[in-house]
Motif scaffolding. Structure first.
Motif, PDB file in Angstrom:
ATOM      1  N   LEU A   1      11.008  27.414  -2.162  1.00 47.96           N
ATOM      2  CA  LEU A   1       9.741  26.741  -2.421  1.00 47.96           C
ATOM      3  C   LEU A   1       9.237  26.101  -1.137  1.00 47.96           C
ATOM      4  O   LEU A   1       9.979  25.383  -0.463  1.00 47.96           O
ATOM      5  CB  LEU A   1       9.912  25.662  -3.496  1.00 47.96           C
ATOM      6  N   HIS A   2       7.969  26.355  -0.802  1.00 45.25           N
ATOM      7  CA  HIS A   2       7.287  25.664   0.289  1.00 45.25           C
ATOM      8  C   HIS A   2       6.212  24.782  -0.347  1.00 45.25           C
ATOM      9  O   HIS A   2       5.261  25.291  -0.971  1.00 45.25           O
ATOM     10  CB  HIS A   2       6.657  26.655   1.267  1.00 45.25           C
ATOM     11  N   LEU A   3       6.350  23.473  -0.190  1.00 45.66           N
ATOM     12  CA  LEU A   3       5.494  22.496  -0.864  1.00 45.66           C
ATOM     13  C   LEU A   3       4.726  21.700   0.187  1.00 45.66           C
ATOM     14  O   LEU A   3       5.333  21.096   1.082  1.00 45.66           O
ATOM     15  CB  LEU A   3       6.355  21.570  -1.712  1.00 45.66           C
TER      16      LEU A   3
ATOM     17  N   ILE B   1       7.334  20.523   2.948  1.00 42.87           N
ATOM     18  CA  ILE B   1       8.714  20.428   2.470  1.00 42.87           C
ATOM     19  C   ILE B   1       9.157  21.779   1.941  1.00 42.87           C
ATOM     20  O   ILE B   1       8.446  22.424   1.154  1.00 42.87           O
ATOM     21  CB  ILE B   1       8.809  19.364   1.359  1.00 42.87           C
ATOM     22  N   THR B   2      10.338  22.210   2.366  1.00 42.30           N
ATOM     23  CA  THR B   2      10.893  23.478   1.905  1.00 42.30           C
ATOM     24  C   THR B   2      12.180  23.230   1.137  1.00 42.30           C
ATOM     25  O   THR B   2      13.066  22.495   1.604  1.00 42.30           O
ATOM     26  CB  THR B   2      11.168  24.420   3.088  1.00 42.30           C
ATOM     27  N   LEU B   3      12.277  23.848  -0.045  1.00 46.47           N
ATOM     28  CA  LEU B   3      13.499  23.808  -0.853  1.00 46.47           C
ATOM     29  C   LEU B   3      14.188  25.158  -0.748  1.00 46.47           C
ATOM     30  O   LEU B   3      13.574  26.196  -1.021  1.00 46.47           O
ATOM     31  CB  LEU B   3      13.175  23.491  -2.310  1.00 46.47           C
TER      32      LEU B   3
ATOM     33  N   PHE C   1      21.302  22.907  -3.384  1.00 46.09           N
ATOM     34  CA  PHE C   1      19.944  23.020  -2.848  1.00 46.09           C
ATOM     35  C   PHE C   1      19.862  22.168  -1.585  1.00 46.09           C
ATOM     36  O   PHE C   1      20.677  21.265  -1.359  1.00 46.09           O
ATOM     37  CB  PHE C   1      18.900  22.556  -3.871  1.00 46.09           C
ATOM     38  N   ARG C   2      18.862  22.463  -0.766  1.00 47.69           N
ATOM     39  CA  ARG C   2      18.569  21.659   0.425  1.00 47.69           C
ATOM     40  C   ARG C   2      17.070  21.474   0.535  1.00 47.69           C
ATOM     41  O   ARG C   2      16.287  22.380   0.203  1.00 47.69           O
ATOM     42  CB  ARG C   2      19.076  22.350   1.699  1.00 47.69           C
ATOM     43  N   LEU C   3      16.667  20.287   1.022  1.00 48.48           N
ATOM     44  CA  LEU C   3      15.271  20.018   1.336  1.00 48.48           C
ATOM     45  C   LEU C   3      15.127  19.962   2.858  1.00 48.48           C
ATOM     46  O   LEU C   3      15.844  19.209   3.528  1.00 48.48           O
ATOM     47  CB  LEU C   3      14.806  18.706   0.705  1.00 48.48           C
TER      48      LEU C   3
END
Length: 510
Positions: A153-155, A139-141, A110-112
């Motif tokens: 995921l966009h947080l 923050i995007t995962l 995974f990457r953040l």
């Protein structure tokens, strides 16, 4: 019935009284299982996906907890049927929070993103955890380095708004936590603001409808709630013939193809901060369309679109020289993701007297893809584009400190006869050209397997028949690195179709 021009034609009746009680009834029913919980304290606030939310969402592939509390996730699909998760919460940055994300069993890596936040995630089994301390983080995962079919995921971690209203007043239209059908609550699916009022979308509010600022002066749309739309009529948010406008904090969710999300038309003075756009459906789901406007400032704004993420257009009537210009625009701390077309584009239509004094700086391109159906076949598409079918002038354009995470074509500066296989014909009979264009401190460390990966396409207009020649002059590349190597004048990344019409230099890297 109020009507304003081009993109605001056919507006609904204006809401006359802004002291309406639109606080919602969030406690009326519990959300379905898995849609998160409601939690409110002095330092953390999060809200569930409302039980009345009108869209049938795919089942989430991820679960997210913030300081142990279940966060409500909205889920949609992109063109490749990959799951797009997004969610937001409010916190006090003085008291950092811990985010825990449970990944599917199949996920290996995974990457953040973006890396500028300096997050230090830890993984134990399927659970990724990290601390969030920076206010208004986006923050995007990304999982398994797969930006198309794997879960994303966009947080959005918002700082608690200390000035949030608690209800409507004569100058504030307030939408509280919970689901709001604008048509059912007000008698119109479009809220029209023509004065200096404020529309406040509180955290946890989900408003199904449209907002139009028409001939407004000093108006604002604020808050950390969501404005969403799943019907085809019109854009979610429009700003026409208005000035001194503020947009701050909210999320725009466009769950429709063939519809732009937000735009300005002949606006003067628009401040956009901490706004997020999610528009994952292919195609023509632009994020922001900025049309014949001036004095715009975007800061810390996130756009995920399945077409142009940000595009500056000229759509006025008449010859370009007789149309209002696009000028004095600053975009900084942007995060852009486009599954189709361009991340940041000036064009395609350019019926504007000029494009001048426009800067994109200190920004991250998370992902940029040209087209799922016609990959590599369209010469009007790239991460950063000035690509037009109308003759006009582009001057003093700056791209500075841009971090490109994943892209196909990197840069595109072109005057073309038509777009999209001739479906958008051009008008190159009028004068035009590009001059004083700078790309400074641009980095693109990665490469796809595409033959156009990281390409820099330059194409002036040679003049055919009675059409005037259009040159690209004083074009400067400074400290540009591609896959860790400095760009040079003889780089394989250049594709120059009209070398006799292009004057450029590469500095600071050779």
């Amino acid at each position: 019935m109020k009507k304003t021009g081009v993109i605001l034609a056919g507006l609904a009746v204006s809401i006359g009284c802004f002291a309406m009680d639109l606080s919602g009834t969030p406690e009326s029913s519990a959300p379905p299982s898995g849609r998160g919980e409601r939690f409110e304290s002095d330092c953390l606030r999060l809200y569930p996906v409302p039980a009345e939310f009108p869209l049938a969402m795919p089942e989430a592939a991820l679960t997210v907890r913030v300081d142990g509390h279940a966060l409500g996730l909205y889920v949609d699909r992109n063109f490749w049927q990959g799951l797009v998760h997004f969610a937001s919460f409010d916190f006090d940055p003085a008291q950092p929070v811990t985010v825990e994300i449970e990944l599917p069993e199949t996920v290996k890596t995974f990457r953040l993103l973006p890396e500028k936040y300096g997050l230090r995630p830890e993984r134990q089994g399927r659970t990724v955890s990290f601390t969030v301390a920076e206010p208004d983080s986006m923050i995007t995962l990304v999982t398994d380095e797969n930006y198309r079919t794997a879960p994303v995921l966009h947080l959005f971690a918002n700082a608690i708004d200390p000035d949030a209203p608690s209800g409507s007043t004569p100058n504030v239209c307030y939408f509280g936590p919970g689901y709001h059908d604008l048509q059912a609550e007000t008698g119109s699916d479009e809220l029209v603001v023509s004065g200096s009022e404020t529309v406040y979308l509180a955290s946890g509010a989900v408003v199904d409808g449209k907002i139009a600022l028409a001939h407004a002066d000093g108006a604002a749309v604020r808050g950390h709630g969501m404005l969403m739309r799943n019907r085809y009529e019109g854009m979610l948010l429009t700003t026409g013939f208005s000035r001194n406008i503020t947009y701050d904090g909210f999320l725009l969710y466009n769950s429709r193809p063939q519809c732009w999300t937000a735009g300005t038309h002949e606006a003067d003075g628009v401040e956009v901060s901490n706004v997020k756009v999610i528009a994952p459906h292919y195609a023509s789901t632009d994020g922001f369309d900025l049309v014949n406007s001036r004095n715009l400032h975007f800061v810390n704004t996130f756009v995920r679109a399945s077409d142009d993420a940000v595009v500056i257009k000229g759509l006025a009537d008449g010859l370009p020289a007789d149309c209002p210009p696009n000028e004095n625009m600053l975009f900084e701390q942007m995060q852009l993701w486009n599954d189709c077309n361009n991340a940041f584009n000036m064009g395609a239509e350019a019926r504007a007297a000029a494009y001048r004094n426009i800067t994109l700086k200190d920004s991250d391109i998370l992902f940029s893809y040209d087209d799922p159906h016609h990959h590599g076949k369209l010469d009007e598409r790239s991460t950063m584009s000035i690509s037009v079918v109308h003759g006009t002038f582009f001057e003093n354009i700056r791209f500075e400190n841009i971090r490109v995470n994943r892209c196909e074509r990197l840069i595109c500066l072109t005057f073309l006869e038509s777009f999209w296989f001739g479906s958008l014909p051009g008008e190159q009979e009028t004068p035009g050209g590009m001059r004083d264009i700078t790309f400074r401190q641009i980095s693109s460390p990665n490469r796809s397997e595409s033959p156009i990966a990281n390409q820099i396409l330059l194409h002036g207009w040679p003049g055919t028949g009675d059409t005037p020649v259009k040159r690209i002059e004083n074009l400067r590349f400074e400290d540009v690195t591609i896959r860790g190597k400095p760009l040079t004048t003889d780089s394989e990344h250049f594709r120059i179709d009209t070398p006799e019409l292009v004057d450029f230099e590469v500095v600071g890297a050779e």
